[in-house]
Every structure is written in structure tokens, then in C-alpha cells.
Design a protein around this motif. Structure first.
Motif, PDB file in Angstrom:
ATOM      1  N   MET A  61     -22.278   5.759 -11.604  1.00 40.07           N
ATOM      2  CA  MET A  61     -21.411   5.760 -10.438  1.00 40.07           C
ATOM      3  C   MET A  61     -20.522   4.530 -10.476  1.00 40.07           C
ATOM      4  O   MET A  61     -20.792   3.578 -11.206  1.00 40.07           O
ATOM      5  N   SER A  62     -19.462   4.573  -9.690  1.00 45.16           N
ATOM      6  CA  SER A  62     -18.534   3.456  -9.630  1.00 45.16           C
ATOM      7  C   SER A  62     -18.099   3.232  -8.191  1.00 45.16           C
ATOM      8  O   SER A  62     -17.855   4.183  -7.444  1.00 45.16           O
ATOM      9  N   HIS A  63     -18.019   1.965  -7.839  1.00 40.81           N
ATOM     10  CA  HIS A  63     -17.408   1.569  -6.564  1.00 40.81           C
ATOM     11  C   HIS A  63     -16.094   0.902  -6.947  1.00 40.81           C
ATOM     12  O   HIS A  63     -16.080  -0.091  -7.676  1.00 40.81           O
ATOM     13  N   ALA A  64     -14.990   1.451  -6.492  1.00 42.80           N
ATOM     14  CA  ALA A  64     -13.678   0.953  -6.901  1.00 42.80           C
ATOM     15  C   ALA A  64     -12.885   0.435  -5.713  1.00 42.80           C
ATOM     16  O   ALA A  64     -12.914   1.012  -4.630  1.00 42.80           O
ATOM     17  N   GLU A  65     -12.192  -0.668  -5.959  1.00 42.15           N
ATOM     18  CA  GLU A  65     -11.224  -1.203  -5.011  1.00 42.15           C
ATOM     19  C   GLU A  65      -9.853  -0.977  -5.636  1.00 42.15           C
ATOM     20  O   GLU A  65      -9.606  -1.364  -6.779  1.00 42.15           O
ATOM     21  N   LEU A  66      -8.977  -0.344  -4.883  1.00 40.26           N
ATOM     22  CA  LEU A  66      -7.670   0.047  -5.394  1.00 40.26           C
ATOM     23  C   LEU A  66      -6.583  -0.651  -4.580  1.00 40.26           C
ATOM     24  O   LEU A  66      -6.678  -0.716  -3.352  1.00 40.26           O
ATOM     25  N   ALA A  67      -5.568  -1.153  -5.240  1.00 38.99           N
ATOM     26  CA  ALA A  67      -4.433  -1.779  -4.557  1.00 38.99           C
ATOM     27  C   ALA A  67      -3.157  -1.375  -5.285  1.00 38.99           C
ATOM     28  O   ALA A  67      -3.125  -1.345  -6.517  1.00 38.99           O
ATOM     29  N   LEU A  68      -2.130  -1.057  -4.514  1.00 39.79           N
ATOM     30  CA  LEU A  68      -0.864  -0.723  -5.138  1.00 39.79           C
ATOM     31  C   LEU A  68       0.284  -1.162  -4.251  1.00 39.79           C
ATOM     32  O   LEU A  68       0.144  -1.267  -3.041  1.00 39.79           O
ATOM     33  N   ARG A  69       1.381  -1.450  -4.883  1.00 38.66           N
ATOM     34  CA  ARG A  69       2.633  -1.774  -4.191  1.00 38.66           C
ATOM     35  C   ARG A  69       3.658  -0.755  -4.663  1.00 38.66           C
ATOM     36  O   ARG A  69       3.963  -0.666  -5.861  1.00 38.66           O
ATOM     37  N   VAL A  70       4.157   0.033  -3.703  1.00 33.09           N
ATOM     38  CA  VAL A  70       5.082   1.116  -4.026  1.00 33.09           C
ATOM     39  C   VAL A  70       6.257   1.114  -3.065  1.00 33.09           C
ATOM     40  O   VAL A  70       6.172   0.604  -1.954  1.00 33.09           O
ATOM     41  N   CYS A  71       7.342   1.701  -3.512  1.00 38.85           N
ATOM     42  CA  CYS A  71       8.523   1.894  -2.676  1.00 38.85           C
ATOM     43  C   CYS A  71       8.570   3.367  -2.286  1.00 38.85           C
ATOM     44  O   CYS A  71       8.541   4.251  -3.143  1.00 38.85           O
ATOM     45  N   LEU A  72       8.610   3.609  -0.978  1.00 38.25           N
ATOM     46  CA  LEU A  72       8.643   4.964  -0.431  1.00 38.25           C
ATOM     47  C   LEU A  72       9.941   5.178   0.326  1.00 38.25           C
ATOM     48  O   LEU A  72      10.639   4.224   0.656  1.00 38.25           O
ATOM     49  N   LEU A  73      10.231   6.405   0.671  1.00 38.61           N
ATOM     50  CA  LEU A  73      11.419   6.743   1.443  1.00 38.61           C
ATOM     51  C   LEU A  73      11.021   6.928   2.901  1.00 38.61           C
ATOM     52  O   LEU A  73      10.144   7.743   3.205  1.00 38.61           O
ATOM     53  N   CYS A  74      11.641   6.151   3.814  1.00 38.96           N
ATOM     54  CA  CYS A  74      11.351   6.271   5.248  1.00 38.96           C
ATOM     55  C   CYS A  74      11.678   7.697   5.696  1.00 38.96           C
ATOM     56  O   CYS A  74      12.751   8.217   5.398  1.00 38.96           O
ATOM     57  N   HIS A  75      10.766   8.301   6.416  1.00 41.56           N
ATOM     58  CA  HIS A  75      10.989   9.686   6.839  1.00 41.56           C
ATOM     59  C   HIS A  75      12.007   9.787   7.975  1.00 41.56           C
ATOM     60  O   HIS A  75      12.499  10.866   8.270  1.00 41.56           O
ATOM     61  N   ARG A  76      12.348   8.678   8.608  1.00 44.01           N
ATOM     62  CA  ARG A  76      13.336   8.699   9.694  1.00 44.01           C
ATOM     63  C   ARG A  76      14.748   8.440   9.188  1.00 44.01           C
ATOM     64  O   ARG A  76      15.647   9.234   9.384  1.00 44.01           O
ATOM     65  N   CYS A  77      14.925   7.258   8.573  1.00 39.32           N
ATOM     66  CA  CYS A  77      16.278   6.842   8.204  1.00 39.32           C
ATOM     67  C   CYS A  77      16.559   6.985   6.710  1.00 39.32           C
ATOM     68  O   CYS A  77      17.668   6.693   6.265  1.00 39.32           O
ATOM     69  N   GLU A  78      15.567   7.397   5.931  1.00 43.72           N
ATOM     70  CA  GLU A  78      15.682   7.596   4.492  1.00 43.72           C
ATOM     71  C   GLU A  78      16.038   6.320   3.730  1.00 43.72           C
ATOM     72  O   GLU A  78      16.629   6.367   2.664  1.00 43.72           O
ATOM     73  N   ALA A  79      15.670   5.168   4.299  1.00 47.84           N
ATOM     74  CA  ALA A  79      15.850   3.892   3.610  1.00 47.84           C
ATOM     75  C   ALA A  79      14.601   3.606   2.774  1.00 47.84           C
ATOM     76  O   ALA A  79      13.496   4.019   3.140  1.00 47.84           O
ATOM     77  N   PRO A  80      14.738   2.896   1.667  1.00 43.57           N
ATOM     78  CA  PRO A  80      13.555   2.553   0.874  1.00 43.57           C
ATOM     79  C   PRO A  80      12.674   1.542   1.614  1.00 43.57           C
ATOM     80  O   PRO A  80      13.170   0.623   2.251  1.00 43.57           O
ATOM     81  N   LEU A  81      11.363   1.761   1.541  1.00 43.46           N
ATOM     82  CA  LEU A  81      10.385   0.875   2.183  1.00 43.46           C
ATOM     83  C   LEU A  81       9.353   0.455   1.158  1.00 43.46           C
ATOM     84  O   LEU A  81       8.764   1.300   0.496  1.00 43.46           O
ATOM     85  N   TRP A  82       9.088  -0.827   1.052  1.00 47.31           N
ATOM     86  CA  TRP A  82       8.019  -1.300   0.173  1.00 47.31           C
ATOM     87  C   TRP A  82       6.738  -1.377   0.970  1.00 47.31           C
ATOM     88  O   TRP A  82       6.729  -1.900   2.091  1.00 47.31           O
ATOM     89  N   ARG A  83       5.669  -0.852   0.417  1.00 49.34           N
ATOM     90  CA  ARG A  83       4.367  -0.862   1.089  1.00 49.34           C
ATOM     91  C   ARG A  83       3.296  -1.372   0.141  1.00 49.34           C
ATOM     92  O   ARG A  83       3.245  -0.983  -1.036  1.00 49.34           O
ATOM     93  N   ASP A  84       2.430  -2.233   0.674  1.00 49.45           N
ATOM     94  CA  ASP A  84       1.227  -2.679  -0.022  1.00 49.45           C
ATOM     95  C   ASP A  84       0.076  -1.863   0.544  1.00 49.45           C
ATOM     96  O   ASP A  84      -0.187  -1.920   1.752  1.00 49.45           O
TER      97      ASP A  84
END
Length: 183
Positions: A61-84
Motif C-alpha cells: 500500500m502507499s500513502h501519497a501526498e500530492l501537490a501541483l501548481r496549474v493554470c486553469l481557465l476561470c469559469h466566469r471571466c475566462e481569465a487564466p488563474l494559477w492554483r496551488d
């Protein structure tokens, strides 16, 4: 801490050694995640391997901690958003579908926090093991938790009924009422 390539050694060996694996991945390593976002800045996986022992069944078995930083598209204004984004998961590795079914039947209440993943080969790919979890970490409505810099204007017209340009609305059944009166 052990640095391993994406295709790691045998998963039973990792559990036996109680390995602590840390790996940085790129969008090229996780094509489904790369396709779901605008851009991937970083993906970090830290997985600690051990044994899951229940009802005479000893499985890695494995216990994993996951972290990512991605750029998504805001569903309201369609501007790029960076999220951790951060998350964790616990995975029990089964050798076959039959093994997974038997493990599921034996788990009881701990089934809610553990996932069973069938790995039908002796080596383990961290991407195959955790890419689904990375995808599930993505918000369903990016931008829900922030104020847009340029929100779209929403106009529904004059809702208080004070519009002076409204014409008298004719009753569609007035013609039928008039015919009835004429009889």
C-alpha cells in the motif's frame, strides 16, 4: 528519501523496504492532466510504501501526498488563474480484479479512506497510480473562490416593472370571449 524514475522497481520491494519516494513530474509525464488545464507548472508526489494486512491478506500500500501548481481557465471571466492544489490518498495495490474484490469484501469501515488499485504487472508507474487523483484535485468551477478582475456584466433588463415603454398586453383569449358574447 529515494529519487526514482517514473517506472519504479517492483511495488512489493518498495513495501518491503518501506520506501519513501519523492518524484517531480511534468505535463509530459501526465498527458491527461496536461490536457485538462492550460499549463502545468509543477507536480510533486511523495509516496510512502508499506504493507496493508487484513484478514490474512498482505498487500502493498502507499500513502501519497500530492501537490501541483496549474493554470486553469476561470469559469466566469475566462481569465487564466494559477492554483496551488494539495491532496493525499491511500492506495492498496491488488494483483488482479479477483484480488481487489476479495480485498474490498474484507475491508469493512476503512474502505472509505482506502482505494484499491489493480496493478497487473510487477513494476509500478507512479503516473498510472496517481494521475487519477491529480485529476480529481482540479476544481470543478475554477474561479469560484476568487473575485474576477473583469467580471462579465449580467443584465436582465428592468425587473421592477417601471419600464414606461411597455405596451398593454392583449389577452390571447379575448377573441374567444368576444365570439362567446356574440352568440
Amino acid at each position: 528519501m529515494t529519487k526514482l524514475p517514473v517506472n519504479a522497481p517492483r511495488y512489493e520491494e518498495l513495501a518491503r523496504n518501506r520506501a519513501d519516494v519523492q518524484r517531480s513530474l511534468s505535463a509530459a509525464d501526465c498527458p491527461r492532466l496536461g490536457a485538462a488545464v492550460i499549463e502545468v507548472d509543477s507536480i510533486e508526489i511523495r509516496a510512502r510504501f508499506d504493507w496493508y494486512d487484513r484478514a490474512g491478506r498482505r498487500r502493498p500500500m502507499s500513502h501519497a501526498e500530492l501537490a501541483l501548481r496549474v493554470c486553469l481557465l476561470c469559469h466566469r471571466c475566462e481569465a487564466p488563474l494559477w492554483r496551488d492544489l494539495q491532496g493525499e490518498c491511500q492506495v492498496v495495490i491488488a494483483e488482479s480484479e479477483a484480488d481487489a474484490t476479495a480485498l474490498d469484501a474484507d475491508m469493512g469501515p476503512e474502505r472509505e479512506r482506502l482505494q484499491i488499485v489493480v496493478v497487473d504487472q510487477p513494476t509500478l508507474s507512479l503516473v498510472a497510480l496517481f494521475e487519477d487523483e491529480l485529476l480529481l484535485m482540479l476544481p470543478s468551477l475554477p474561479g469560484e473562490d476568487h473575485a474576477c478582475d473583469d467580471p462579465p456584466s449580467l443584465s436582465y433588463g428592468d425587473l421592477d416593472g417601471s419600464n414606461e415603454d411597455t405596451a398593454e398586453i392583449e389577452n390571447p383569449f379575448a377573441v374567444l370571449a368576444k365570439l362567446k358574447e356574440d352568440k
